[in-house]
Write an enzyme that holds these catalytic residues in place. Structure first.
Site, PDB file in Angstrom:
ATOM      1  N   GLU A 272       0.901  -1.275   0.066  1.00  0.00           N
ATOM      2  CA  GLU A 272       0.043  -0.005  -0.049  1.00  0.00           C
ATOM      3  C   GLU A 272       0.746   1.159  -0.113  1.00  0.00           C
ATOM      4  O   GLU A 272       1.168   1.928   0.810  1.00  0.00           O
ATOM      5  CB  GLU A 272      -1.188   0.042   1.118  1.00  0.00           C
ATOM      6  CG  GLU A 272      -0.373  -0.497   2.637  1.00  0.00           C
ATOM      7  CD  GLU A 272      -1.300  -0.540   3.571  1.00  0.00           C
ATOM      8  OE1 GLU A 272      -2.412  -1.127   3.346  1.00  0.00           O
ATOM      9  OE2 GLU A 272      -0.904  -0.012   4.579  1.00  0.00           O
ATOM     10  N   CYS A 273       1.510   1.582  -1.099  1.00  0.00           N
ATOM     11  CA  CYS A 273       2.358   2.691  -1.242  1.00  0.00           C
ATOM     12  C   CYS A 273       1.641   3.915  -1.419  1.00  0.00           C
ATOM     13  O   CYS A 273       0.648   3.872  -2.221  1.00  0.00           O
ATOM     14  CB  CYS A 273       3.597   2.480  -2.479  1.00  0.00           C
ATOM     15  SG  CYS A 273       4.589   0.960  -1.966  1.00  0.00           S
ATOM     16  N   GLY A 274       2.308   5.021  -1.135  1.00  0.00           N
ATOM     17  CA  GLY A 274       1.666   6.326  -1.499  1.00  0.00           C
ATOM     18  C   GLY A 274       3.037   7.284  -2.145  1.00  0.00           C
ATOM     19  O   GLY A 274       2.956   7.503  -3.296  1.00  0.00           O
ATOM     20  N   ARG A 275       3.758   7.596  -1.293  1.00  0.00           N
ATOM     21  CA  ARG A 275       4.710   8.789  -1.667  1.00  0.00           C
ATOM     22  C   ARG A 275       5.555   7.955  -3.081  1.00  0.00           C
ATOM     23  O   ARG A 275       5.627   9.115  -3.750  1.00  0.00           O
ATOM     24  CB  ARG A 275       5.910   8.931  -0.573  1.00  0.00           C
ATOM     25  CG  ARG A 275       6.902   9.867  -0.715  1.00  0.00           C
ATOM     26  CD  ARG A 275       7.922   9.746   0.153  1.00  0.00           C
ATOM     27  NE  ARG A 275       7.311   9.769   1.621  1.00  0.00           N
ATOM     28  CZ  ARG A 275       7.097  11.053   2.267  1.00  0.00           C
ATOM     29  NH1 ARG A 275       7.279  12.078   1.650  1.00  0.00           N
ATOM     30  NH2 ARG A 275       6.511  10.879   3.480  1.00  0.00           N
ATOM     31  N   CYS A 348       4.822  35.303   7.526  1.00  0.00           N
ATOM     32  CA  CYS A 348       5.564  35.966   8.419  1.00  0.00           C
ATOM     33  C   CYS A 348       6.204  35.095   9.474  1.00  0.00           C
ATOM     34  O   CYS A 348       5.821  35.260  10.613  1.00  0.00           O
ATOM     35  CB  CYS A 348       4.643  37.131   9.128  1.00  0.00           C
ATOM     36  SG  CYS A 348       3.487  37.855   8.003  1.00  0.00           S
ATOM     37  N   TYR A 377       2.055  14.072  -0.267  1.00  0.00           N
ATOM     38  CA  TYR A 377       2.302  14.535   1.372  1.00  0.00           C
ATOM     39  C   TYR A 377       2.695  16.117   0.864  1.00  0.00           C
ATOM     40  O   TYR A 377       3.655  16.625   1.273  1.00  0.00           O
ATOM     41  CB  TYR A 377       3.335  13.899   2.071  1.00  0.00           C
ATOM     42  CG  TYR A 377       3.184  12.482   2.101  1.00  0.00           C
ATOM     43  CD1 TYR A 377       1.893  12.066   3.053  1.00  0.00           C
ATOM     44  CD2 TYR A 377       3.694  11.608   1.409  1.00  0.00           C
ATOM     45  CE1 TYR A 377       1.397  10.801   3.268  1.00  0.00           C
ATOM     46  CE2 TYR A 377       3.156  10.030   1.584  1.00  0.00           C
ATOM     47  CZ  TYR A 377       2.138   9.797   2.403  1.00  0.00           C
ATOM     48  OH  TYR A 377       1.953   8.623   2.834  1.00  0.00           O
TER      49      TYR A 377
END
Ligand SMILES: Cc1ncc(COP(=O)(O)O)c(C=O)c1O
Length: 398
Positions: A272-275, A348, A377
């Site tokens: 279950e990969c994302g990045r 700021c 992300y």
């Protein structure tokens, strides 16, 4: 580092012509994403499947581009569950993550989630009660935080050390006893997600070897016969040395060899990969508004900031970028040549930094700074409301 694709450069030029204010945008290369996921899935050894972790980037065009190639989506909250189910009712969904509400578990059962990855004994009790009340079956994996004898860890660990994720190995007998007292919730296997930012293929193979051996040992100890092991996500992107990325084909070849050593078993191995899937398809573009010197340091103030693109702040790194020079700058426009410069945003706070003291050949007002690996992300983990700046443009190249 890969060049900014021509299609992305064209999208930036089109936006620039359209906008009256200096530019700030996310541009996503969907054909590039499709090529990438096709290549990733094609490399997987037999018996392995890829799910996409929606938390990395749940934008609908991104999910739409991935859906035909992945086995399904992994969701980690009631919100992600509803989002994915509403827009992709036919795509298999697996549901993990800590702190699931009883209402989340009910929604998961009602919405026919394929697996629930159970994080604790209390969660398991809740699930058994709900399944009993609804007179319905639910398949689960137990998420285990394994001890890691000598496997090197990465800089973001969810296991192998005390963490709130999953249950420790010592909980397995209690979980099995609980499951044995009912017949609605069925154990299909185990889930592991012990670390993110993995850049070393051999270390990842060693980790998965440890998962397989642990599951085999539990099968013997507890007389189990389970088919499924979810090995999580966690394959990293090398933001610091972009030319040295995780060798996915090499990893898959090593995994194939490892699985051959367990060829007596017909395991279903799930990722279950994302990045690793979506980071390269996204680009955050930020136009230089001002360049100034303070003491020995040069600063380039760029449109937008970490409220749009929190990744460099979250990872505490200098984010890799490329400069697209402005078409026609006047000699009065300030700029910097051959000196280290710190790229900051419009907030700021001194924490609003994209990259610190990085070398640029030349950078001036009106140039576009294009940050790579902004497809995971990035926008979705940013504190978007801070200072009430407008949101960036969003372009999904088809
Ligand atoms: C349980 C679980 N699975 C999958 C992922 C996706 O990880 P990555 O994006 O590093 O592949 C995460 C990320 O935190 C996670 O916690």
């Amino acid at each position: 580092m890969p060049d900014v694709p021509v299609s992305v450069q064209q999208a930036i030029h089109t936006l620039k012509r359209r906008e009256s204010d200096p530019l700030c945008a996310y541009v996503y290369d969907l054909p590039g994403l499709r090529d990438r996921i096709r290549g990733i899935v094609e490399c997987l050894p037999a018996g392995c499947e890829m799910f996409y972790a929606a938390k990395a980037n749940p934008a609908l065009p991104v999910l739409g581009a991935l859906a035909p190639f992945v086995r399904g989506f992994e969701v980690a909250s009631g919100g992600e569950l509803n989002w994915v189910r509403r827009h992709f009712p036919e795509t298999p969904v697996i549901f993990g993550g800590p702190g699931k509400l009883v209402s989340d578990l009910e929604a998961a059962i009602d919405q026919n989630v394929e697996r629930i990855h159970v994080e604790s004994l209390l969660e398991l009790r809740h699930l058994c009660d709900i399944a009993d009340r609804k007179q319905i079956h639910q398949d689960i994996l137990l998420r285990i935080n394994l001890e890691l004898p000598d496997t090197p860890s990465t800089r973001l660990t969810m296991g192998g050390v005390p963490t709130p994720f999953g249950m420790e190995e010592a909980c397995i007998p209690d979980a099995l006893a609980l499951l044995a007292r009912q017949n609605r919730v069925r154990l299909r296997g185990f889930h592991f997600h012990l670390m993110s930012h993995q850049l070393d293929e051999k270390c990842h193979i060693a980790l998965i070897r440890h998962y397989l051996e642990s599951v085999r040992a539990w099968e013997t100890t507890y007389s189990l016969d389970l088919a499924e092991i979810n090995v999580g996500g966690g394959i990293g992107i090398n933001y610091i040395q972009p030319d040295r990325q995780f060798d996915w084909p090499g990893f898959c070849a090593g995994l194939d060899e490892l699985l051959q050593t367990h060829s007596d078993r017909a395991w279903n191995i799930r990722f279950e990969c994302g990045r690793f899937i979506t980071a390269p398809c996204g680009f955050y573009v930020s136009e230089v508004l001002d360049v100034k010197r303070c003491g020995e340091e040069w600063f380039a103030v760029c449109r937008g900031g970490t409220h749009h693109f929190r990744t460099p702040a979250a990872q505490a790194h200098n984010h890799p970028f490329e400069v697209l020079p402005a078409a026609g700058t006047t000699t009065e426009s300030p700029g910097v040549e051959g000196n280290p410069v710190t790229l900051v945003g419009q907030l700021c706070t001194p924490k609003d930094v994209f990259a610190r003291r990085v070398h640029v050949d030349s950078l001036g007002v009106g140039d576009q700074v294009v940050f790579h690996y902004a497809g995971a992300y990035a926008w979705n983990i940013s504190h978007q409301a801070f200072l009430m700046h407008p949101h960036p443009n969003e372009v999904f190249i088809e």
